[in-house]
Design a protein around this motif. Structure first.
Motif, PDB file in Angstrom:
ATOM      1  N   LEU A 186       0.852  -1.186   0.000  1.00 21.55           N
ATOM      2  CA  LEU A 186       0.000   0.000   0.000  1.00 21.55           C
ATOM      3  C   LEU A 186       0.893   1.243   0.000  1.00 21.55           C
ATOM      4  CD1 LEU A 186      -2.716   1.434   0.216  1.00 21.55           C
ATOM      5  CD2 LEU A 186      -2.651   1.040   2.691  1.00 21.55           C
ATOM      6  N   SER A 187       0.969   1.904  -1.149  1.00 22.24           N
ATOM      7  CA  SER A 187       1.887   3.038  -1.289  1.00 22.24           C
ATOM      8  C   SER A 187       1.414   4.269  -0.533  1.00 22.24           C
ATOM      9  CB  SER A 187       2.069   3.377  -2.776  1.00 22.24           C
ATOM     10  OG  SER A 187       0.812   3.663  -3.388  1.00 22.24           O
ATOM     11  N   ASP A 188       0.102   4.464  -0.434  1.00 25.69           N
ATOM     12  CA  ASP A 188      -0.450   5.633   0.259  1.00 25.69           C
ATOM     13  C   ASP A 188      -1.365   5.163   1.382  1.00 25.69           C
ATOM     14  OD1 ASP A 188      -1.473   7.993   1.136  1.00 25.69           O
ATOM     15  OD2 ASP A 188      -2.175   8.700  -0.818  1.00 25.69           O
ATOM     16  N   PRO A 189      -0.866   5.094   2.637  1.00 24.82           N
ATOM     17  CA  PRO A 189      -1.679   4.594   3.755  1.00 24.82           C
ATOM     18  C   PRO A 189      -2.963   5.358   3.978  1.00 24.82           C
ATOM     19  CG  PRO A 189       0.633   4.683   4.374  1.00 24.82           C
ATOM     20  CD  PRO A 189       0.515   5.394   3.056  1.00 24.82           C
ATOM     21  N   GLU A 190      -3.024   6.629   3.524  1.00 23.04           N
ATOM     22  CA  GLU A 190      -4.240   7.412   3.726  1.00 23.04           C
ATOM     23  C   GLU A 190      -5.388   6.932   2.838  1.00 23.04           C
ATOM     24  OE1 GLU A 190      -3.309  11.502   3.245  1.00 23.04           O
ATOM     25  OE2 GLU A 190      -2.107  11.621   5.089  1.00 23.04           O
ATOM     26  N   LYS A 191      -5.081   6.130   1.843  1.00 26.39           N
ATOM     27  CA  LYS A 191      -6.104   5.591   0.949  1.00 26.39           C
ATOM     28  C   LYS A 191      -6.434   4.150   1.295  1.00 26.39           C
ATOM     29  CE  LYS A 191      -4.848   8.652  -2.883  1.00 26.39           C
ATOM     30  NZ  LYS A 191      -4.412   8.741  -4.299  1.00 26.39           N
ATOM     31  N   LEU A 192      -6.354   3.834   2.574  1.00 28.47           N
ATOM     32  CA  LEU A 192      -6.585   2.469   3.036  1.00 28.47           C
ATOM     33  C   LEU A 192      -7.962   1.955   2.643  1.00 28.47           C
ATOM     34  CD1 LEU A 192      -5.885  -0.031   4.779  1.00 28.47           C
ATOM     35  CD2 LEU A 192      -6.741   1.239   6.761  1.00 28.47           C
ATOM     36  N   LYS A 193      -9.015   2.749   2.876  1.00 32.38           N
ATOM     37  CA  LYS A 193     -10.374   2.280   2.611  1.00 32.38           C
ATOM     38  C   LYS A 193     -10.555   1.896   1.142  1.00 32.38           C
ATOM     39  CE  LYS A 193     -13.893   5.163   2.626  1.00 32.38           C
ATOM     40  NZ  LYS A 193     -14.993   6.042   3.098  1.00 32.38           N
ATOM     41  N   ALA A 194     -10.122   2.753   0.239  1.00 25.76           N
ATOM     42  CA  ALA A 194     -10.261   2.449  -1.188  1.00 25.76           C
ATOM     43  C   ALA A 194      -9.470   1.203  -1.557  1.00 25.76           C
ATOM     44  CB  ALA A 194      -9.792   3.643  -2.022  1.00 25.76           C
ATOM     45  N   TRP A 195      -8.307   1.044  -0.944  1.00 27.24           N
ATOM     46  CA  TRP A 195      -7.474  -0.128  -1.221  1.00 27.24           C
ATOM     47  C   TRP A 195      -8.152  -1.410  -0.756  1.00 27.24           C
ATOM     48  CZ3 TRP A 195      -4.199  -3.170   2.184  1.00 27.24           C
ATOM     49  CH2 TRP A 195      -3.268  -3.978   1.516  1.00 27.24           C
ATOM     50  N   LEU A 196      -8.750  -1.376   0.444  1.00 25.87           N
ATOM     51  CA  LEU A 196      -9.478  -2.545   0.949  1.00 25.87           C
ATOM     52  C   LEU A 196     -10.665  -2.883   0.054  1.00 25.87           C
ATOM     53  CD1 LEU A 196      -9.517  -1.788   4.797  1.00 25.87           C
ATOM     54  CD2 LEU A 196      -8.224  -3.591   3.650  1.00 25.87           C
ATOM     55  N   CYS A 197     -11.396  -1.858  -0.383  1.00 23.50           N
ATOM     56  CA  CYS A 197     -12.546  -2.099  -1.265  1.00 23.50           C
ATOM     57  C   CYS A 197     -12.105  -2.702  -2.581  1.00 23.50           C
ATOM     58  CB  CYS A 197     -13.310  -0.797  -1.501  1.00 23.50           C
ATOM     59  SG  CYS A 197     -14.188  -0.182  -0.045  1.00 23.50           S
ATOM     60  N   GLY A 198     -10.941  -2.291  -3.065  1.00 28.08           N
ATOM     61  CA  GLY A 198     -10.420  -2.868  -4.300  1.00 28.08           C
ATOM     62  C   GLY A 198     -10.127  -4.349  -4.152  1.00 28.08           C
ATOM     63  N   ILE A 199      -9.504  -4.721  -3.022  1.00 32.09           N
ATOM     64  CA  ILE A 199      -9.245  -6.140  -2.759  1.00 32.09           C
ATOM     65  C   ILE A 199     -10.563  -6.910  -2.671  1.00 32.09           C
ATOM     66  CG2 ILE A 199      -8.328  -7.776  -1.060  1.00 32.09           C
ATOM     67  CD1 ILE A 199      -6.227  -5.706  -0.340  1.00 32.09           C
ATOM     68  N   LEU A 200     -11.562  -6.320  -1.998  1.00 33.67           N
ATOM     69  CA  LEU A 200     -12.855  -6.979  -1.847  1.00 33.67           C
ATOM     70  C   LEU A 200     -13.518  -7.211  -3.201  1.00 33.67           C
ATOM     71  CD1 LEU A 200     -15.115  -7.896   0.223  1.00 33.67           C
ATOM     72  CD2 LEU A 200     -16.128  -5.656  -0.233  1.00 33.67           C
ATOM     73  N   ARG A 201     -13.512  -6.200  -4.057  1.00 29.38           N
ATOM     74  CA  ARG A 201     -14.161  -6.340  -5.372  1.00 29.38           C
ATOM     75  C   ARG A 201     -13.493  -7.439  -6.191  1.00 29.38           C
ATOM     76  NH1 ARG A 201     -14.255  -0.526  -4.852  1.00 29.38           N
ATOM     77  NH2 ARG A 201     -16.386   0.155  -4.430  1.00 29.38           N
ATOM     78  N   PHE A 202     -12.191  -7.553  -6.060  1.00 27.94           N
ATOM     79  CA  PHE A 202     -11.497  -8.639  -6.753  1.00 27.94           C
ATOM     80  C   PHE A 202     -11.956  -9.994  -6.216  1.00 27.94           C
ATOM     81  CE2 PHE A 202      -7.995 -11.704  -6.846  1.00 27.94           C
ATOM     82  CZ  PHE A 202      -7.768 -11.785  -8.220  1.00 27.94           C
TER      83      PHE A 202
END
Length: 536
Positions: free
Chosen positions: A73-89
């Motif tokens: 995770l390159s930008d920790p402040e974008k954690l929520k969007a990153w988690l949602c991306g993993i979920l959608r996959f």
């Protein structure tokens, strides 16, 4: 995963700070991430797949995947969007899998034996009836009866009016109001059930258990440079101090015993006893870690390793009782022999049997009992244990508080302690904590209690919670758990995990102070008063 750490101190932390702490190996920080976003991920998954169980499984897989790849995770402040991306996959992969299964199973469904269809139909009908009644029972009987009759009497207002002895206008009015109430009830039913399906403490715990055997994400140098959490944390420190408080207190007792010793034989006996105490503790701790590792990697033998772990706990208890009994009986005998062999070592006033320097006793008494009595010297033949409202010594009996090798009092602290509130290497009572805690409400490395909370093992009557092995009649939460219900929301409610998280760090601090501080003060006082003048 460690049982006694809590996540309350992370509640106000920003996402970026939680990510940095998690990359530093802090599973509690990641637990806060799970608690913060589990409802979002589970809801998104449910909205896509329409199945509560599968949606929670998908969300859990997403969090586990996030733990494995957190350093990417390159930008920790974008954690929520990153988690949602993993979920959608994960959702997309689930749908593809379900589509393949549906295609492969289509022909197989046609070939099922005929007598299976009525069974499946009956199950479906039973579920439909349960859903129907849960909705209808929320309606007032005034409206429920006309509605049921109306749809069972060929939608005839006239028939309903005749059956209920009502006018047709009254029936129409009640049907109209009943339909509106039914609509409201259905909406409420859906809202309530969606609310009840919200993931709770057990979901968070399930994720933490899933990552307990997965190595922490490797922190990049740049991330660590930003101040990732230190591996040395207050919660972890307090856990170690509280759980091994009795053993730590024993170390300071060694210093006190050495200051009390006057001959080589006494010093040798002290070192021998302490070495045995520590040796048993090391074997016990190492054995529990080995059994946990084996149970996790060989789940088919989990019950066997659970029994072996509990056997190790009882072995620790037996060994400490034997060692303490031997110590208390041997010390007077060795001191008596030392007086005969080397009388010159006992010429000072404070080394004489019965010397007032060997005891600190209050002149104030309450109900004929000294306010306090602390023994500073090695017990001689014929000497009685320390006894007072506050008591301390190798054997101490207090009407309020006792501290020592063997301590018995309403509030007791010792290597072996017995009391209402009991703290020690081996503690017995109602509210107990220590290396092994036996009582009604127990906290420790190993706990045996009505409600048991152990960092390595927990054996409970009602419930058990542990970072290793847990077994109970009703509910258990642990990587290796055996009970009526295990590792689900119902088990979390019975264990009362939320209340534990809210208060236990404070309890750990109190325990650490209550056990270690008296041991340090006692050792210091003994050295000041009993150490030979030549050595001062």
């Amino acid at each position: 995963m460690n049982l006694f750490k809590k996540r309350v101190h992370y509640k106000e932390s920003a996402d970026a700070n939680l990510v940095l702490a998690s990359i530093g190996g802090d599973r509690d920080a990641f637990g806060e991430i799970v608690g913060r976003y589990q409802s979002l991920l589970c809801s998104l998954a449910y909205s896509s797949v329409g199945d509560l169980k599968h949606s929670e499984d998908i969300a859990q897989e997403a969090f586990v995947e996030a733990w494995r790849k957190l350093e990417t995770l390159s930008d920790p402040e974008k954690l929520k969007a990153w988690l949602c991306g993993i979920l959608r996959f994960k959702i997309s992969r689930y749908r593809r899998k379900e589509t393949r299964h549906a295609a492969n199973d289509a022909s197989a469904l046609d070939e099922q034996v005929a007598d299976q269809a009525p069974i499946d139909d009956a199950v479906i009908q039973e579920q439909e009836q349960a859903l129907l009644w849960k909705t209808l029972e929320q309606l007032p009987e005034t409206y429920r009866e006309p509605l049921i009759l109306f749809y069972r009497e060929q939608r005839s207002v006239e028939n309903v009016a005749q059956e209920l002895d009502l006018t047709e206008d009254t029936v129409k009015q009640r049907l109209s109001r009943g339909r509106k109430a039914l609509q409201t009830a259905m909406v409420t039913f859906v809202e309530d059930n969606l609310s009840k399906s919200k993931p709770g403490a057990s979901f968070t715990m399930a994720v933490l258990l899933a990552i307990s055997t997965i190595s922490a994400p490797k922190a990049k140098a740049s991330v660590l440079g930003m101040g990732a959490g230190s591996a040395f944390k207050w919660a972890g420190l307090l856990t170690v101090l509280a759980s091994f408080s009795g053993v730590i207190a024993a170390f300071f007792s060694v210093k006190a015993s050495l200051a009390q010793s006057r001959t080589y034989s006494e010093k040798r006996h002290t070192v021998k006893i302490v070495g045995l105490f520590f040796g048993v503790a090391i074997i016990y701790t190492a054995g529990l870690f080995v059994f946990k590792y084996l149970a996790i990697n060989s789940p088919q033998y989990a019950l066997t390793y659970t029994l072996l772990a509990q056997g190790l706990v009882f072995g620790f208890c037996a060994a400490y009782l034997v060692l303490l009994t031997y110590m208390l009986r041997a010390q007077p005998r060795i001191r008596a022999q030392a007086r005969l062999d080397n009388p010159a070592a006992f010429i000072n006033e404070y080394d004489k049997a019965g010397s007032k320097r060997r005891n600190v006793i209050s002149r104030i008494t309450l109900m004929g009992v000294p306010l306090y009595h602390f023994k500073l010297g090695i017990t001689e033949h014929g000497e009685k244990p320390a006894f007072g409202w506050l008591a301390g010594g190798d054997r101490a009996y207090g009407l309020l508080f006792a501290w020592g090798g063997l301590a018995v009092a309403p509030v007791s602290v010792g290597i072996v302690s017995v009391g209402v509130v009991s703290i020690g290497a081996l503690s017995v009572g109602l509210l107990v904590t220590g290396t092994v805690a036996i009582g009604a409400l127990g906290f420790g490395v190993s706990a045996i209690a009505y409600k048991a909370y152990g960092s390595m093992t927990a054996l409970g009557w009602e419930s058990a919670f542990s970072g290793g092995f847990a077994a109970a009649f009703e509910a258990a939460l642990a990587p290796i758990a055996f009970a009526g219900v295990t590792n689900n929301e119902q088990a979390a409610q019975i264990v009362n995990l939320s209340a534990l998280n809210q208060s236990y760090l404070w309890v750990l601090g109190i325990i650490s102070v209550a056990v270690i501080v008296p041991a340090v003060l006692h050792a210091k006082k003994v050295q000041q008063r009993m150490q030979p003048q030549a050595e001062k």
